[in-house]
Design a protein around this motif. Structure first.
Motif, PDB file in Angstrom:
ATOM      1  N   ASN A  31      48.005  38.021  40.299  1.00 47.45           N
ATOM      2  CA  ASN A  31      48.917  39.306  40.391  1.00 47.45           C
ATOM      3  C   ASN A  31      49.089  39.766  38.763  1.00 47.45           C
ATOM      4  O   ASN A  31      49.068  39.345  37.898  1.00 47.45           O
ATOM      5  N   ALA A  32      49.268  41.396  38.552  1.00 44.00           N
ATOM      6  CA  ALA A  32      49.414  41.615  37.323  1.00 44.00           C
ATOM      7  C   ALA A  32      50.452  41.124  36.749  1.00 44.00           C
ATOM      8  O   ALA A  32      51.696  40.861  37.271  1.00 44.00           O
ATOM      9  N   SER A  34      53.901  40.591  34.108  1.00 46.88           N
ATOM     10  CA  SER A  34      54.654  41.444  33.633  1.00 46.88           C
ATOM     11  C   SER A  34      55.054  41.150  31.965  1.00 46.88           C
ATOM     12  O   SER A  34      55.739  40.117  31.704  1.00 46.88           O
ATOM     13  N   PRO A  40      56.469  50.168  31.313  1.00 43.09           N
ATOM     14  CA  PRO A  40      55.891  50.708  32.605  1.00 43.09           C
ATOM     15  C   PRO A  40      55.250  52.161  32.452  1.00 43.09           C
ATOM     16  O   PRO A  40      54.429  52.619  33.211  1.00 43.09           O
ATOM     17  N   ALA A  45      49.582  51.409  30.888  1.00 45.20           N
ATOM     18  CA  ALA A  45      50.269  50.207  31.397  1.00 45.20           C
ATOM     19  C   ALA A  45      49.378  49.999  32.781  1.00 45.20           C
ATOM     20  O   ALA A  45      49.082  48.761  32.937  1.00 45.20           O
ATOM     21  N   ALA A  46      49.127  51.177  33.584  1.00 45.76           N
ATOM     22  CA  ALA A  46      48.242  50.847  34.839  1.00 45.76           C
ATOM     23  C   ALA A  46      46.916  50.279  34.507  1.00 45.76           C
ATOM     24  O   ALA A  46      46.656  49.250  35.499  1.00 45.76           O
ATOM     25  N   ASN A  49      47.597  46.579  33.467  1.00 40.65           N
ATOM     26  CA  ASN A  49      47.937  45.647  34.983  1.00 40.65           C
ATOM     27  C   ASN A  49      46.711  45.383  35.902  1.00 40.65           C
ATOM     28  O   ASN A  49      46.631  44.255  36.281  1.00 40.65           O
ATOM     29  N   VAL A  52      44.304  42.770  34.228  1.00 37.55           N
ATOM     30  CA  VAL A  52      45.071  41.439  34.325  1.00 37.55           C
ATOM     31  C   VAL A  52      45.108  40.905  35.600  1.00 37.55           C
ATOM     32  O   VAL A  52      44.705  39.593  36.062  1.00 37.55           O
ATOM     33  N   GLU A  53      45.157  41.947  36.793  1.00 39.90           N
ATOM     34  CA  GLU A  53      45.188  41.483  37.895  1.00 39.90           C
ATOM     35  C   GLU A  53      43.652  40.972  38.469  1.00 39.90           C
ATOM     36  O   GLU A  53      43.455  40.059  39.236  1.00 39.90           O
TER      37      GLU A  53
END
Length: 1016
Positions: A31-32, A34, A40, A45-46, A49, A52-53
């Protein structure tokens, strides 16, 4: 990942190293993360993430990402090693030092492996032999890495809007423009020499990934020809949806496109099915374009296929299956004259129509399989062939769907089915309740002798609408969503093989059907008949009042509608016959609307949604013509009817009725008018197929070819114009054949003699007749008779009597006596006698018959169990109910107690009998009556009790050697007491007489003598 970027094609050039791929990167993040320092709301940011995911980028040990710290070349190498590995790139077998500044023994082993991967892939080639992992990567260097990694390209005529392109090294300028052309960068000032922040790098990578996942015509790897209306296109990448307008084939109209196989992590390909309205021509090459572009790999050549029969097989005792390599034309496929059979008794091949006129011929939905279902078993239908005896089968005069001739095919078949049928499916549907259960078997099964129970209650067994179906009708209402038990007994195929599990027991659930029926097709059959096809079986009674044909002004033009179900469609096709005059225009057409109201329901009571359908009806001015004839031999069957003297069946091009003329002539090959052989007055239209006229004969015809002449106006079609036929002649071929008349077995017994005692037995007399003579071996085979679905009792035999008045002793008219030995019938009442497989000397098999006979129980009851009850009494059980306890009952039993045999005459002194109750109903309960005295002197007192015994001689005192001592020192009260049989060391019971104990049947059969049971 679910898709495969175009760069994967380049990466496949790399050498294989499973070990390197497996160890190049750490575990993928599920999962992305934090990160504490990623806002955010940040524009990056999107994308951070998302990567990372995917497991492509990582944060730092302190939980931060450091988004605005410059990213180093070493970090970029690691990130792209992860991406390349996930994309399937396989690095060199052996890890070698590829950059001077990344030694093999470096502390950062992930960097060592990552450097090997990016160098092998050509993504990062370094400068002067060095990777410079600690240096920040510049924006121009990043452009090269992204373009190489994702195999991005730009149009040749692309014009850049970047204003500072001249500040980039010349070797990087094309890479920067490629990013711009693909939307990976959208700025006009690119700043090629600046370093890249970790956040910005994440956004660049994410946009490049998105671009690389877009599938284009360049990604087409194969086009496969499936059939003349179907192609399959394989894309290298993921397509989540497809649109018909995105595809084009020159000269071909596309009907639909759909995804057959979506891309997976393993295959990384998408297969798209293209259905065409235009038939693809053999030998022609077609090019598929996708979104206006095509490539050399988007071409397919349609092979030239020679239509042929691929195989013919007797798939069971009742069906022959013919398979083709292409779809075949339906009319020729269903013509029974196009299939020929030649047994060892046939001088020449005989058509299926002549061999078995009632055989059913079906063509599969794809047009590649013909299934022939004979009216009886194959061997009987084709002339009494012995099981295992070969016969020749020929397929000829068929055409493919595109009109090509199919080469004649002859093979040798053997029908010797030894495979047991199986229950394939049980189906019951209801809106609320139903009484119908449909069974599907692996092959056709017989209804004769078959017994079915639904939740323990007997159900009626009937043939279904399909050869492999049986329909059960229950007396009980079966509720939707409820599960019921099903037991099937004595179901067998047409070779006599019983169900693989006999009985077969299973469960089924009544499916709740609350779905409204849907119209699938509306077809104008002729100028006064419309056929409507639904997705489920319909209630034909709901149509007439809820169906209308309106003209363009909304005026009803149907004159009332007569609704019927088209045969052999399972109730899904409804025929709507217009009763009024159709107002055709000057072009002989009528354009209107068929309105199907919401009062129309399916067989389960679900109402359809009201719909309207545009229709165009063209006036029928075409006359019916003759398309073929079939000869039915004397005694032969056609369409379920038997023609004692034979018949001629005339096939027309459409459904017909009789007109005004009876001008029908039959002429021999030598020119002799033999029209007197035609029973013209009894001619009829075949109700099962109104395209056929059946003309019975007054007597059989000798072998040879005949000319049948049908004069003008003998028949007319069923259109509004009632077009009459034009005079024509056709040939009737009569093959030389043996007797085809089936023997007749009476379903009503001549007599039934039930047993009158235990020594007389029972007899059933059945009459059987045949025009030539019965095959007595089949008549005397006890296996051809079933009593209540089971074989005749052991020892049964058959005797025959030739009836007075028979012309000879050839067994043309006989009475057959079934002799059932004494002590074989276990209950009084009505029995079902099934008679099967009775044949005549020509091999014709009689129709199975079911007779009802009343027989008497002549079997003696037997002592079956003897047990001690919980309260210490003896309970005697029997094989059937016996009469109530009566005086003298004890005389039929003898007891051996503690090794001492008690004389029957002394039973009354120690035992008494009573009828059982409750769970012991139908049994006898025996109480053993004991005594207690005071001591050895035999004088009974009220004190000093110490002896328990059975007073066999009944004198009230214990006598050693006569009475049976059970216990000394007892504490029971002196006098008579009920003995607890647990105190005995042994006990046996014998049946020694049969004067009193009898069953409850009409004959009151006495108990069987000689049974001994050791109780303990």
């Amino acid at each position: 990942m679910a898709y495969q970027p175009k760069s994967y094609r380049k990466f496949l050039a790399g050498s294989v190293s499973a070990a390197l791929v497996a160890t190049a990167v750490g575990p993928v993040v599920a999962n992305a993360a934090s990160f504490s320092d990623v806002n955010p709301n940040d524009s990056h940011a999107a994308n951070i993430n998302a990567l990372v995911e995917l497991g492509y980028i990582k944060g730092f040990a302190d939980g931060t990402f450091k988004p605005y710290q410059s990213i180093t070349r070493g970090q970029v190498a690691k990130i792209f090693a992860r991406i390349l590995t996930d994309q399937g790139f396989q690095a060199p077998d052996k890890i070698e030092q590829v950059f001077d500044d990344v030694p093999l023994d470096a502390k950062d082993q992930e960097l060592v492996k990552a450097a090997a991967i990016v160098k092998a892939a050509g993504v990062m080639t370094g400068s002067q032999g060095k990777l410079n992992p600690a240096q920040n990567i510049t924006r121009e260097q990043m452009a090269k890495v992204l373009v190489e990694a994702f195999d991005l390209t730009k149009p040749a005529d692309f014009t850049s809007k970047i204003t500072d392109l001249d500040k980039a090294d010349p070797s990087f300028r094309d890479y920067i423009q490629t990013l711009e052309a693909n939307g990976v960068t959208v700025v006009t000032e690119y700043r090629p020499k600046d370093s890249v922040t970790r956040a910005a790098f994440a956004s660049f990578v994410k946009r490049a990934l998105d671009v690389s996942s877009v599938v284009t015509a360049d990604d087409i790897t194969e086009v496969k020809f499936v059939d003349e209306n179907t192609l399959e296109v394989t894309f290298n990448g993921e397509l989540k949806e497809v649109k018909k307008e995105d595809f084009a084939i020159e000269g071909v109209e596309i009907d639909s496109v759909s995804i057959k196989a979506a891309a997976s992590a393993e295959s990384k390909t998408t297969v798209v099915v293209i259905k065409t309205k235009t038939k693809l021509e053999e030998g022609k090459t077609y090019t598929i374009s996708y979104k206006g572009k095509t490539t050399d790999k988007a071409k397919v050549e349609v092979p030239v296929v020679t239509p042929k029969v691929e195989s013919v097989s007797a798939i069971n005792a009742k069906q022959i299956q013919v398979t083709f390599n292409v779809p075949v034309e339906k009319t020729t496929a269903l013509n029974k004259d196009n299939y020929k059979i030649q047994t060892n008794t046939d001088a020449s091949p005989v058509s299926l129509a002549a061999k078995d006129a009632s055989a059913n011929v079906e063509l599969s939905a794809d047009g590649k399989t013909v299934t022939i279902t004979t009216s009886t078993d194959i061997n009987t239908a084709f002339g009494g062939i012995t099981a295992g005896t070969p016969f020749k089968f020929t397929v000829e005069n068929l055409k493919s769907a595109n009109g090509k001739e199919i080469e004649k095919y002859t093979t040798t078949l053997v029908s010797d089915d030894k495979v047991a049928p199986t229950l394939v499916n049980v189906k019951a549907e209801a809106k609320s309740t139903t009484t119908k259960v449909t069974l599907e078997f692996s092959e056709p099964v017989q209804t004769t002798g078959a017994i079915a129970y639904v939740d323990g209650e007997a159900a009626t067994v009937q043939a279904g609408s399909k050869p492999n179906e049986i329909v059960l009708t229950t007396a009980q209402a079966l509720s939707a969503n409820k599960t019921y038990s099903l037991t099937l007994l004595n179901f067998k195929d047409f070779a006599g093989n019983f169900l693989k599990e006999n009985p077969t027991t299973t469960q089924f659930t009544v499916v709740s059907d609350t779905v409204a029926p849907v119209v699938q097709e509306v077809k104008v059959v002729r100028d006064n008949l419309i056929e409507v096809t639904f997705d489920k079986a319909m209630d034909v009674t709901t149509f007439t009042a809820n169906t209308r044909v309106l003209d363009l002004n909304g005026i009803s033009r149907d004159g009332g509608i007569l609704a019927t179900v088209k045969p052999n469609t399972g109730g899904k096709v409804i025929r709507l016959a217009l009763q009024g005059t159709v107002p055709f225009n000057d072009n002989n057409t009528f354009v209107g609307t068929l309105v199907l109201g919401d009062g129309i329901k399916d067989v389960n009571g679900n109402a359809k949604v009201a719909t309207s359908h545009s229709i165009t009806i063209t006036k029928d001015t075409v006359r019916p013509i003759i398309t073929g004839t079939t000869y039915v031999a004397p005694g032969g069957q056609y369409s379920g009817l038997t023609y004692a003297n034979g018949a001629i069946v005339v096939k027309f091009s459409e459904e017909v009725a009789f007109a005004t003329s009876t001008d029908i002539k039959l002429v021999t090959s030598t020119g002799v008018d033999t029209s007197t052989s035609l029973n013209i007055a009894s001619r009829s239209v075949n109700t099962n197929d109104p395209t056929e006229v059946i003309i019975p004969l007054t007597g059989g015809l000798t072998a040879g070819n005949y000319t049948l002449r049908i004069g003008n106006d003998v028949v007319q079609d069923l259109s509004t114009q009632a077009n009459k036929n034009v005079a024509a002649t056709t040939t009737v071929k009569v093959d030389s054949s043996s007797d085809t008349v089936k023997p007749v077995v009476s379903a009503t017994p001549v007599s039934v003699t039930a047993a009158t005692n235990q020594t007389s037995g029972s007899t059933i007399v059945i009459n059987m007749t045949d025009n030539v003579g019965l095959d007595l071996a089949t008549v005397q085979d006890v296996n051809n008779y079933l009593l209540n679905g089971k074989p005749l009792p052991s020892g049964s035999y058959i005797t025959i009597a030739h009836n007075t008045g028979s012309s000879d002793t050839a067994a043309k008219d006989i009475n057959v006596t079934i002799n059932i030995p004494a002590q074989s019938i276990t209950k009084d009442g009505s029995y079902t006698l099934n008679i099967n497989n009775i044949k005549d000397k020509a091999g014709n098999t009689a129709d199975p018959k079911v007779a009802t006979v009343t027989l008497r129980d002549d079997v003696s009851p037997e002592l079956k169990t003897a047990t001690i009850s919980s309260n210490g009494l003896l309970v005697l059980g029997f094989t059937e109910d016996v009469i109530a306890v009566t005086t003298g009952t004890s005389a039929d039993f003898q007891f051996v107690i503690n090794g001492t045999e008690v004389a029957v005459a002394d039973n009354a002194n120690i035992v008494s009998f009573a009828d059982g109750t409750g769970t012991d109903s139908g049994k006898y309960v025996v109480t053993f009556n004991a005594r207690v005295d005071a001591g050895a002197d035999g004088i009974a007192t009220t004190t000093a009790d110490n002896r328990l015994f059975l007073d066999v001689d009944g004198n009230g005192v214990y006598n050693s050697g006569v009475d049976i001592l059970v216990q000394t020192g007892t504490t029971k009260t002196v006098g008579t007491t009920t003995l607890d049989l647990a105190l005995l060391s042994s006990l046996k019971v014998k049946v020694v007489g049969n004067t009193t104990v009898k069953d409850t049947s009409t004959l009151a059969n006495p108990i069987k003598v000689g049974t001994t049971i050791t109780v303990k």
